[in-house]
Scaffold this motif. Structure first.
Motif, short mmCIF file in Angstrom:
data_model
loop_
_atom_site.label_atom_id
_atom_site.label_comp_id
_atom_site.label_asym_id
_atom_site.label_seq_id
_atom_site.Cartn_x
_atom_site.Cartn_y
_atom_site.Cartn_z
N SER A 1 5.21 2.43 -3.06
CA SER A 1 4.13 3.29 -2.58
C SER A 1 4.35 4.70 -3.11
CB SER A 1 4.09 3.31 -1.04
OG SER A 1 5.33 3.78 -0.53
N ARG B 1 -2.55 8.61 -0.13
CA ARG B 1 -1.41 7.69 -0.02
C ARG B 1 -1.79 6.37 -0.68
NH1 ARG B 1 2.64 9.72 2.61
NH2 ARG B 1 2.28 11.51 3.97
N GLY C 1 -0.68 2.45 -2.15
CA GLY C 1 0.22 1.31 -2.03
C GLY C 1 0.24 0.49 -3.30
N ARG C 2 0.95 -0.61 -3.26
CA ARG C 2 1.12 -1.49 -4.42
C ARG C 2 -0.23 -1.95 -4.99
NH1 ARG C 2 1.57 -7.12 -4.83
NH2 ARG C 2 2.74 -7.83 -6.66
N GLU D 1 -2.66 -0.27 -6.07
CA GLU D 1 -3.80 0.62 -5.87
C GLU D 1 -3.89 1.61 -7.04
OE1 GLU D 1 -4.84 0.91 -1.21
OE2 GLU D 1 -3.26 2.26 -1.88
N GLY E 1 9.87 2.44 -6.30
CA GLY E 1 8.50 2.26 -6.75
C GLY E 1 8.34 2.56 -8.24
#
Length: 248
Positions: free
Chosen positions: A37, A48, A50-51, A53, A71
């Protein structure tokens, strides 16, 4: 594609990085989170991610990315013609983008000639999903514009809560929204959410994932909303959403 990685300039055509300080590009830019992330600071706002995105940035948007330990992100610049509708356009999870980025990781392009096919492929994907299915415009009133953006990031926030946070009354927000966008706030928000779902669907995503990305509790809820706004029967959307929405 020069990229700054934690203060250090990496190879000129590198698109794989672990984070970077505030900078901007003269070309449109895509940020895609491969794993983990990250926190994106762009145009003074936080996003914010995440994976898998992605966020699509217009030229000359100041931004910085901080990736959580473990990440990884990819950050290719795009062709000058591939400009998003908004200066910062969150895309959520778009399977077609993930497919291109996974191929990039395997190919590990190291020169401008090697990078070019991937840049063009991304452009084709982005152009295919970027048109607004339901036309909406952001309000120009500074507080209502900020409130509208926040409403799209936090699907659970009510108008009353958002208005209070911006020291406005719900009636004020409704009046400004109707005057500047031509739509009541609730319908404006619903249309913008459905646009996010349509982008996801046209990018290869499943209906359930599209519903989740757009803040709908269920696939059925998204289908009903799309049907009401578009006039396309629920059954047609269920059978072939991409075709029904003009993706073929």
């Amino acid at each position: 594609m020069p990229v700054t990685s934690l203060g250090t300039v990496v190879a000129e055509n590198a698109i794989r990085f672990l984070g970077h300080d505030t900078h901007q590009h003269d070309e449109p830019h895509l940020i895609h989170i491969v794993t983990g992330s990250a926190l994106l600071l762009a145009d003074g706002e936080e996003w914010r991610l995440g994976r898998q995105e992605s966020v699509w940035l217009a030229p000359r948007v100041p931004h910085a990315l901080r990736i959580e330990p473990g990440g990884l992100a990819l950050g290719p610049t795009l062709t000058p013609d591939d400009v998003p509708r908004l200066r910062v356009q969150p895309l959520g999870v778009v399977p077609a983008i993930t497919e291109v980025m996974t191929t990039v990781l395997g190919a590990a392009p190291g020169s401008a000639a090697e990078v070019r096919p991937f840049r063009l492929a991304l452009g084709r994907v982005l152009r295919s999903i970027s048109r607004q299915y339901f036309p909406v415009v952001l309000p120009t009133h500074p507080a209502v514009r900020a409130l509208a953006r926040e409403a799209l990031r936090d699907h659970s926030a009510t108008l009353e809560l958002l208005a209070a946070q911006h020291r406005m009354s719900p009636r004020q927000v409704q009046r400004v929204c109707l005057d500047e966008t031509g739509l009541p706030f609730t319908r404006w928000r619903n249309r913008a959410r459905m646009n996010a779902a349509v982008e996801h669907i046209l990018g290869g995503g499943e209906l359930t994932a599209a519903a989740r990305a757009a803040g709908y509790a269920t696939r059925a809820g998204l289908l009903r909303a799309l049907s009401r706004e578009s006039g396309i029967p629920v059954g047609v959307l269920t059978e072939d959403a991409v075709g029904a929405l003009g993706g073929r």
